[in-house]
Scaffold this motif. Structure first.
Motif, PDB file in Angstrom:
ATOM      1  N   ASP C  88     -23.972  -3.472  21.392  1.00  0.00           N
ATOM      2  CA  ASP C  88     -22.654  -4.027  21.728  1.00  0.00           C
ATOM      3  C   ASP C  88     -22.861  -5.226  22.648  1.00  0.00           C
ATOM      4  O   ASP C  88     -22.720  -5.121  23.851  1.00  0.00           O
ATOM      5  CB  ASP C  88     -21.843  -2.922  22.421  1.00  0.00           C
ATOM      6  CG  ASP C  88     -20.540  -3.420  23.025  1.00  0.00           C
ATOM      7  OD1 ASP C  88     -20.157  -4.568  22.751  1.00  0.00           O
ATOM      8  OD2 ASP C  88     -19.913  -2.650  23.772  1.00  0.00           O
ATOM      9  N   HIS C  93     -17.809  -6.278  19.982  1.00  0.00           N
ATOM     10  CA  HIS C  93     -18.071  -4.925  20.479  1.00  0.00           C
ATOM     11  C   HIS C  93     -18.994  -4.115  19.589  1.00  0.00           C
ATOM     12  O   HIS C  93     -18.843  -2.898  19.490  1.00  0.00           O
ATOM     13  CB  HIS C  93     -16.754  -4.161  20.653  1.00  0.00           C
ATOM     14  CG  HIS C  93     -15.957  -4.668  21.783  1.00  0.00           C
ATOM     15  ND1 HIS C  93     -16.421  -4.684  23.063  1.00  0.00           N
ATOM     16  CD2 HIS C  93     -14.741  -5.243  21.848  1.00  0.00           C
ATOM     17  CE1 HIS C  93     -15.523  -5.202  23.858  1.00  0.00           C
ATOM     18  NE2 HIS C  93     -14.498  -5.577  23.145  1.00  0.00           N
ATOM     19  N   VAL C  95     -19.245  -4.104  16.308  1.00  0.00           N
ATOM     20  CA  VAL C  95     -18.867  -3.919  14.901  1.00  0.00           C
ATOM     21  C   VAL C  95     -19.689  -4.857  14.022  1.00  0.00           C
ATOM     22  O   VAL C  95     -20.117  -4.485  12.931  1.00  0.00           O
ATOM     23  CB  VAL C  95     -17.363  -4.169  14.675  1.00  0.00           C
ATOM     24  CG1 VAL C  95     -17.021  -4.131  13.197  1.00  0.00           C
ATOM     25  CG2 VAL C  95     -16.549  -3.113  15.398  1.00  0.00           C
ATOM     26  N   LEU C  98     -23.085  -3.334  13.762  1.00  0.00           N
ATOM     27  CA  LEU C  98     -23.039  -2.121  12.941  1.00  0.00           C
ATOM     28  C   LEU C  98     -23.020  -2.470  11.451  1.00  0.00           C
ATOM     29  O   LEU C  98     -23.840  -1.977  10.671  1.00  0.00           O
ATOM     30  CB  LEU C  98     -21.781  -1.306  13.289  1.00  0.00           C
ATOM     31  CG  LEU C  98     -21.452  -0.138  12.352  1.00  0.00           C
ATOM     32  CD1 LEU C  98     -22.579   0.870  12.299  1.00  0.00           C
ATOM     33  CD2 LEU C  98     -20.159   0.540  12.773  1.00  0.00           C
ATOM     34  N   VAL C 113     -27.952   4.286  13.386  1.00  0.00           N
ATOM     35  CA  VAL C 113     -27.380   5.262  14.317  1.00  0.00           C
ATOM     36  C   VAL C 113     -26.224   4.610  15.087  1.00  0.00           C
ATOM     37  O   VAL C 113     -25.838   3.484  14.797  1.00  0.00           O
ATOM     38  CB  VAL C 113     -28.467   5.812  15.268  1.00  0.00           C
ATOM     39  CG1 VAL C 113     -29.450   6.707  14.505  1.00  0.00           C
ATOM     40  CG2 VAL C 113     -29.202   4.684  15.972  1.00  0.00           C
ATOM     41  N   ALA C 114     -25.673   5.312  16.063  1.00  0.00           N
ATOM     42  CA  ALA C 114     -24.458   4.855  16.742  1.00  0.00           C
ATOM     43  C   ALA C 114     -24.676   3.570  17.548  1.00  0.00           C
ATOM     44  O   ALA C 114     -25.788   3.236  17.939  1.00  0.00           O
ATOM     45  CB  ALA C 114     -23.932   5.955  17.662  1.00  0.00           C
ATOM     46  N   ILE C 115     -23.584   2.868  17.798  1.00  0.00           N
ATOM     47  CA  ILE C 115     -23.601   1.635  18.588  1.00  0.00           C
ATOM     48  C   ILE C 115     -23.974   1.953  20.042  1.00  0.00           C
ATOM     49  O   ILE C 115     -23.425   2.867  20.648  1.00  0.00           O
ATOM     50  CB  ILE C 115     -22.213   0.966  18.568  1.00  0.00           C
ATOM     51  CG1 ILE C 115     -21.800   0.624  17.134  1.00  0.00           C
ATOM     52  CG2 ILE C 115     -22.195  -0.275  19.440  1.00  0.00           C
ATOM     53  CD1 ILE C 115     -20.346   0.193  17.001  1.00  0.00           C
ATOM     54  N   PRO C 118     -25.725   5.767  23.102  1.00  0.00           N
ATOM     55  CA  PRO C 118     -25.894   7.003  22.319  1.00  0.00           C
ATOM     56  C   PRO C 118     -26.774   6.771  21.096  1.00  0.00           C
ATOM     57  O   PRO C 118     -27.554   7.646  20.708  1.00  0.00           O
ATOM     58  CB  PRO C 118     -24.465   7.371  21.910  1.00  0.00           C
ATOM     59  CG  PRO C 118     -23.570   6.641  22.862  1.00  0.00           C
ATOM     60  CD  PRO C 118     -24.306   5.394  23.261  1.00  0.00           C
TER      61      PRO C 118
END
Lengths: 167, 167, 167, 167, 167, 167, 167, 167
Positions: C88, C93, C95, C98, C113-115, C118
């Protein structure tokens, strides 16, 4: 050598657009800055842009946020290449400015770069690349700049590896 | 005169990217087309792009959909200007390709145009504008093209006014 | 045992990517960290990645923000599994990162995996899971880790119930 | 050799998920398919997944659309790596499934791939890559597959160049 | 009278979910709070939820952020109504949690409310409304609460009109 | 037993909202349908909703697309629980209706379900769950319905496994 | 009585914008239609708009898709109210046109209505409302139109109730 | 001269909506402010709005955030023009309020302006434009205001050019 015009929709955009001028300074490219609004001063835009080619400009960089019509309106008044920098100055975080700058209709392009400061820097680099198509001096400086970046990445990588365990 | 390279990530992108070639034809600009993938044939990309300037190319147009890394990867291997055309070939309707093409980091710009066919046409127009910075013949053709568009809009407007009541 | 490579597009990504190394430490997995940029140092990426398998790496974790081509470009140079961590670090942010990391074309996957943080932690856990397919020691540690998390949730729940009325 | 489990939230997902099985066939990897729903048959999910490792599975591929909790729920019941394929089966065109699959909390990763069919194909390739970390036969097939793709791109490029002018 | 269960994916969600308990206090409705994770403690979720109806719960409120599978997983284990509160705890500002909570497949609904604190408050009001379908005492309190809100708006409006010119 | 009201913003929404009535039929729950518009017939909405509780309704289901204010306006006139079904009837594919239905301010909740037909079905199931809090007959039917879904998933899974190789 | 100007960026927008003319016909309001492009024919826009007030226009309706600068550029040349209709004519489904039309900077408003045909109809109704501020005849027609809509909704509701069980 | 009503969903919206009143002050237009909620005080909305025309109002400005039904509900009770200001008061940064305000169904328009403070200012300017259709005094003030803005842009541009090198 052709000059670059850097125009922006509001003087509050100046701190971000400053990055474009610093980049052009690095490549020894001349430029002029101007505040002009597609909506609040359309005649100023038209009269500046229509004379741009004959005044020796080769590229126009336009930065704006929100509805961000500036780059498109500039492009409507010239066949010089126009680089659009969408700025992050509304609650939509620049998505509005991005869509408005990039989604130009067939026939009247804007060369859109990234939202905000990286975009302003890249507008400067891209302007140098455009002038460097036929200017070997600029092309050489661009190659040096690129090599410099690769070296800096390698140096940062070495520093990180050295420090990692200690953090 | 410099040539334009038109590269695309997949041959299924050819029908859309065709619009760029038709536009270059209109301006009498020479070009070559190539299918190359940032992910499936990275060596092909590198070897083509690294030789592009010496082979007489002045601009590279790259079209890709989905993660759409092609324009960025091309830009990583040259300091020639790279025009990126985000294509609408995934369920995200080209937003993925747009973000991936336009959000380049500081130092390595891509000149992003609109998603899909209007973008492919504009990639051709923008390439002409880049070459037209120093080429007066192209600059003149761009001005004629622009005037032609204005006249066509006026003609369409007249037709619409004539037909409106009858529809 | 195979090592894990953790590469990132900029040293400013190090604080977030640190979480991946802490996770690998917890599972006793060896790793190396490297800063490398798909755009500013593509040769460094290529040369590191092409030798990765023979140098004993089993997994590559790549973190990047913005256009975030790093994971995809790494994946283009190896058939080792590549885990992408979208960061991010732009007005969008994460996106943009991602979409750019996950929407890879058929044939060249990235395991996204997650932004952000985490995601960096989970890149470490996922790397452990990949090595744990055939390494029973790691598989056992993963099961203990999982049980530990369940116990921690239960303990936090008990604390919350105890404190709720007093807050 | 470890097997791969391919589970999906609904039998209407089968045509897309078929692409994963075809990919595994190409690499000679054994697999089983199963329809199971995180919401409509949670016990089936739990009982299948809890026994997966001992039944010889090394990887689980889970495809689902909409809220798309399946991959996450599978991951909650095993420490085997779980590959999530977000499917485009709601008016949100798979963005809902993407966010739900990729944004897993720290500690319980899902390896998310692209939305829809390219994702299903890549789930198969990624599964092969995971098994190929320690299985040299698969690693060799992956390298051949990669070379084949590069050759196919080159062939397509040659065809396109040959046909361009004639279209 | 039936009780309400308030469960949340992490104790860091407690400050926001506190608003739900304050609302239930206002209506004199009994409740219990619990931290439980769809991914880190799935057995805890299952065992709590399966016994919920017989333990006297009439409604379950579940708050979670990110992939936010909690409400859906709770709903998979009971036919009691489940109210989902998507929390804003990732870079996607709760859009991920919203999509994941609301886009449940046919057959297993979650009653989704607004992102964050207004959602937590409304989860409490909605729980009261559910119990108020057949409980006239709660229905009366809800009507009083509604009248109180209207009066408060009118009072605020009067204050604003009085103070406007002075600001 | 309380009845359910199913209201919708336009008769063009009827084919989707039909799914809610079929679901209520399955649980033997009585209902009435009504077309009413928050914008075109606000008095009709008010007069219907204000009398709803005394006319024996226990739940109101409201489906609308676009700005989709219907569920919120219904909720403003009653303290009965209101279930909102966002419909996909604009170029924004229901995201507008979703945000408008779910993001209600503190104090006046709407229980939002999924966009479109799955949401309409789930509005019916959720209405049954609300009435089932205190009605054991409905609670039993809900449990049977849930078991039936699990069995259907298992049967579909068996069919898929049987047919997979033959496709 | 003042006339209304209906301008659009392309004659391909005419079928949608037709809805605005039909609405004005219903209220007996005079209008003119014109195709004009903010980018391809900016002088036509300027010259038409600058004379609009003196030529008897009271409102200008502007419809455009994609970057959709038309309404904003029209607004830059007049202080007459400008109604913008964002059209759905790009892969972004009108979100680009919506953001570009509505996010105007302080000082130069555009009155934005819904995307596509409902927006075109509402542009006509809104124009009537603007003229109806001081024109009692139009105000009366607007009230009749509103009553007619309420009656139509009630009639549709009655039909639906009659037919529901038979479908 | 007609008055303008400025209504807002909550007194916390007052600081932003203040900008609309300052704008109306500049044009010498009378106005009243009121807090009223589409959901918490619907009767207040209805009774205020239904009397608005006879009480001498010519335009209603409505500002609200989140689900933001206020402008639409106001529009449902009058045929006066309604200007909607979507406010940025939820985690979705005003996109929810924007969609909810602008996507009105055919027949009942809201004139939507930009999110947040620029929108509040423009609501004031637009209200002046609406009254200026037939009021020459206001039309003249609007033209002066527009000229003032153009002069201010030019002055800011001169300042920027003077200071640029020194920063």
């Amino acid at each position: 050598m052709k000059k670059v015009a850097i125009v922006m929709g509001s003087n509050s955009d100046a701190p971000v657009m400053l990055a474009a001028t610093e980049t052009l300074d690095r490549f020894g490219i001349e430029y002029e800055v101007e505040v002009m609004s597609a909506h609040r001063s359309p005649e100023q835009v038209r009269s500046f842009v229509e004379k741009a080619r004959e005044r020796g400009f080769g590229v126009i960089i336009a930065g704006a946020g929100g509805a961000a019509h500036l780059a498109g309106v500039v492009a409507a008044h010239t066949t010089l290449p126009v680089i659009g920098v969408p700025l992050d100055s509304s609650p939509l975080h620049g998505v509005d400015a991005l869509y408005s700058t990039v989604q130009m209709p067939a026939g009247v392009p804007v060369a859109c770069v990234a939202i905000g400061k990286p975009g302003a820097i890249n507008a400067g680099v891209l302007a140098a690349q455009l002038l460097g198509i036929t200017d070997e001096g600029i092309a050489r400086k661009l190659d040096e700049h690129r090599r410099g970046m690769a070296e800096e990445v390698a140096r940062k990588s070495a520093e990180l590896k050295a420090s990692w365990r200690r953090t």
